[in-house]
Design an enzyme around this catalytic site. Structure first.
Site, PDB file in Angstrom:
ATOM      1  N   LYS A  84       9.130  -6.215 -12.656  1.00 50.79           N
ATOM      2  CA  LYS A  84      10.004  -5.641 -13.681  1.00 50.79           C
ATOM      3  C   LYS A  84      11.108  -6.573 -14.146  1.00 50.79           C
ATOM      4  O   LYS A  84      11.326  -6.745 -15.340  1.00 50.79           O
ATOM      5  CB  LYS A  84      10.642  -4.347 -13.155  1.00 50.79           C
ATOM      6  CG  LYS A  84       9.660  -3.211 -12.935  1.00 50.79           C
ATOM      7  CD  LYS A  84      10.402  -1.979 -12.440  1.00 50.79           C
ATOM      8  CE  LYS A  84       9.443  -0.834 -12.157  1.00 50.79           C
ATOM      9  NZ  LYS A  84      10.162   0.358 -11.650  1.00 50.79           N
TER      10      LYS A  84
ATOM     11  N   LEU B  70       2.112   2.822  -5.344  1.00 49.54           N
ATOM     12  CA  LEU B  70       1.405   2.047  -6.356  1.00 49.54           C
ATOM     13  C   LEU B  70       0.118   1.440  -5.801  1.00 49.54           C
ATOM     14  O   LEU B  70      -0.924   1.451  -6.466  1.00 49.54           O
ATOM     15  CB  LEU B  70       2.319   0.945  -6.898  1.00 49.54           C
ATOM     16  CG  LEU B  70       1.811   0.192  -8.125  1.00 49.54           C
ATOM     17  CD1 LEU B  70       1.550   1.144  -9.290  1.00 49.54           C
ATOM     18  CD2 LEU B  70       2.811  -0.888  -8.534  1.00 49.54           C
TER      19      LEU B  70
ATOM     20  N   GLU C 261      14.186   0.491  -6.847  1.00 54.67           N
ATOM     21  CA  GLU C 261      14.407  -0.525  -7.877  1.00 54.67           C
ATOM     22  C   GLU C 261      15.053   0.095  -9.112  1.00 54.67           C
ATOM     23  O   GLU C 261      15.937  -0.499  -9.732  1.00 54.67           O
ATOM     24  CB  GLU C 261      13.095  -1.205  -8.261  1.00 54.67           C
ATOM     25  CG  GLU C 261      13.332  -2.373  -9.194  1.00 54.67           C
ATOM     26  CD  GLU C 261      12.098  -3.191  -9.441  1.00 54.67           C
ATOM     27  OE1 GLU C 261      12.199  -4.168 -10.199  1.00 54.67           O
ATOM     28  OE2 GLU C 261      11.038  -2.853  -8.901  1.00 54.67           O
TER      29      GLU C 261
ATOM     30  N   PHE D 191       0.818  -1.207   0.000  1.00 53.60           N
ATOM     31  CA  PHE D 191       0.000   0.000   0.000  1.00 53.60           C
ATOM     32  C   PHE D 191       0.854   1.261   0.000  1.00 53.60           C
ATOM     33  O   PHE D 191       0.517   2.272   0.591  1.00 53.60           O
ATOM     34  CB  PHE D 191      -0.970  -0.002   1.189  1.00 53.60           C
ATOM     35  CG  PHE D 191      -2.298   0.622   0.856  1.00 53.60           C
ATOM     36  CD1 PHE D 191      -3.178  -0.007  -0.016  1.00 53.60           C
ATOM     37  CD2 PHE D 191      -2.660   1.845   1.392  1.00 53.60           C
ATOM     38  CE1 PHE D 191      -4.393   0.573  -0.339  1.00 53.60           C
ATOM     39  CE2 PHE D 191      -3.879   2.436   1.076  1.00 53.60           C
ATOM     40  CZ  PHE D 191      -4.751   1.787   0.211  1.00 53.60           C
ATOM     41  N   GLY D 192       1.987   1.168  -0.716  1.00 55.15           N
ATOM     42  CA  GLY D 192       2.795   2.364  -0.952  1.00 55.15           C
ATOM     43  C   GLY D 192       2.159   3.181  -2.066  1.00 55.15           C
ATOM     44  O   GLY D 192       0.939   3.147  -2.267  1.00 55.15           O
TER      45      GLY D 192
ATOM     46  N   HIS E 264      19.158  -0.425 -11.173  1.00 57.30           N
ATOM     47  CA  HIS E 264      19.514  -0.607 -12.577  1.00 57.30           C
ATOM     48  C   HIS E 264      20.655   0.299 -13.018  1.00 57.30           C
ATOM     49  O   HIS E 264      21.172   0.153 -14.119  1.00 57.30           O
ATOM     50  CB  HIS E 264      18.301  -0.302 -13.470  1.00 57.30           C
ATOM     51  CG  HIS E 264      17.223  -1.336 -13.418  1.00 57.30           C
ATOM     52  ND1 HIS E 264      17.307  -2.538 -14.092  1.00 57.30           N
ATOM     53  CD2 HIS E 264      16.033  -1.358 -12.779  1.00 57.30           C
ATOM     54  CE1 HIS E 264      16.211  -3.245 -13.873  1.00 57.30           C
ATOM     55  NE2 HIS E 264      15.425  -2.544 -13.077  1.00 57.30           N
TER      56      HIS E 264
ATOM     57  N   THR F 146       9.669   1.794  -5.888  1.00 56.66           N
ATOM     58  CA  THR F 146       9.889   1.902  -7.330  1.00 56.66           C
ATOM     59  C   THR F 146      11.199   2.623  -7.632  1.00 56.66           C
ATOM     60  O   THR F 146      11.986   2.190  -8.490  1.00 56.66           O
ATOM     61  CB  THR F 146       8.716   2.660  -7.988  1.00 56.66           C
ATOM     62  OG1 THR F 146       7.514   1.923  -7.763  1.00 56.66           O
ATOM     63  CG2 THR F 146       8.938   2.815  -9.480  1.00 56.66           C
TER      64      THR F 146
END
EC number: 2.6.1.121
Length: 339
Positions: free
Chosen positions: A132, A25, A202, A22-23, A206, A199
């Site tokens: 992802k 997103l 993450e 429930f962040g 990358h 998000t």
């Protein structure tokens, strides 16, 4: 499916939906479910608690409770505080038809481990994720037999990318005799990185010099220091994105022909560039051509992730009702529009 009928003229079947995580997103998913007539939010969980009400829960109440107190478990009278929120919600939520796993992709095996909990507890229904990384999807694909045997229909890689853009590439490829390359480029603008902590972490994973473990271990202060250094901009190239394995599985092209990259502005809601997918190939007449599909800049990241996720959830429910279980990707199944 334990779907009920809406009273009134619409007579649409209503699916009971839960959101895990429930962040930013998860909250966006709850907001986008609110006006829908074919799906109602009945469950939500975060790492400190969960809320469950078979007749539906108020999205705004959930969000305000989470933002002010730190957990939906504080939402009276249906919330519960617990350190085992996912497991307890799965056990309690017998009437939940499907879940959107709006969970962090960090660590890399986090979502696969949550899915194992669903299998272990004997839950049957539909799951959808917006995962992802290629390596995370590979872990889920290894569970194909277990998911089918458990009576679970799992839709993976069903956000924006992977998801919406992967599906667009799959459709665009049909014009060609041979697909040479698929290039996905995204632009994301958010006013405040803290609204999408998982998000952004993450995405940092990358970047050159970073990996999943390092990004996951960074404190908020360290993230802020990095963003100060880059003026809030994250430039990402040749990302490990599951679009590649999804298009390969769909027979479109080898995964090494798929590239994903983009720019994330963590201090400005305006997109730094337009999100698009380009599919280049050899036509049946022997010429080289490119199809380009571009998302409107006015659509938000949340809409481009949550909209497809619920569309694929609906498609998964249709499959599940027909007794079709196992795992499917966004490049294999068309999403169904949720009214």
């Amino acid at each position: 499916m334990s779907a009920k009928q809406v009273t009134g003229s619409s007579n649409l079947p209503v699916a009971r939906v839960g959101v895990l995580g429930f962040g930013g997103l998860g909250q966006a998913a709850a907001i986008r479910l609110a006006p829908k007539r074919e799906m109602i939010l009945v469950a939500a969980a975060d790492k400190h608690g969960y809320v469950y009400r078979p007749d539906g829960i108020d999205a705004s109440g959930c969000i305000s409770t989470y933002q002010s107190l730190g957990s939906v478990g504080y939402l009276e009278p249906f919330g519960k505080l617990t350190t085992e929120s996912v497991e307890e919600l799965i056990s309690a939520g017998s009437s939940v038809d499907g879940y959107f796993l709006a969970l962090p992709n960090l660590p890399n095996n986090f979502i696969p481990n949550v899915v194992k909990q669903f299998i272990k507890l004997g839950w049957r229904g539909v799951l959808v994720d917006a995962i992802k990384r290629t390596s995370a999807v590979e872990q889920l694909l290894e569970m194909r037999g277990e998911l089918a045997q458990a009576g679970i229909t799992y839709m993976t890689g069903c956000g924006a990318t992977p998801g919406l853009l992967t599906a667009a590439a799959s459709l665009a490829a049909q014009s060609f005799a041979d697909v040479h390359k698929v290039e996905i480029t995204f632009g994301v603008g958010i006013a405040n990185w803290e609204a999408y902590r998982a998000t952004i972490r993450e995405d940092i994973g990358h970047m050159p010099g970073y990996n999943v473990e390092k990004a996951n271990s960074m404190t908020d202060a360290e993230v802020e220091a990095l963003l100060d250094k880059t003026n809030g901009i994250l430039k990402l190239e040749n990302m490990e994105h599951a679009d590649d394995i999804m298009l390969e599985l769909a027979g479109i092209c080898a995964r090494n022909r798929v590239t994903v990259g983009g720019v994330v502005d963590t201090r400005n809601p305006k997109k730094p560039l337009s999100t698009n997918v380009k599919v280049t190939g050899r036509t049946f007449e022997g010429k080289i051509s490119t199809h380009t599909f571009t998302l409107g800049d006015e659509t938000s990241m949340a809409a481009n992730v949550c909209g497809p996720a619920f569309g694929y959830l609906k498609a998964g429910m249709k499959l599940h009702k027909q007794g079709i279980h196992g795992i499917f990707t966004a490049a294999e199944i068309m999403p169904q529009f949720v009214k």
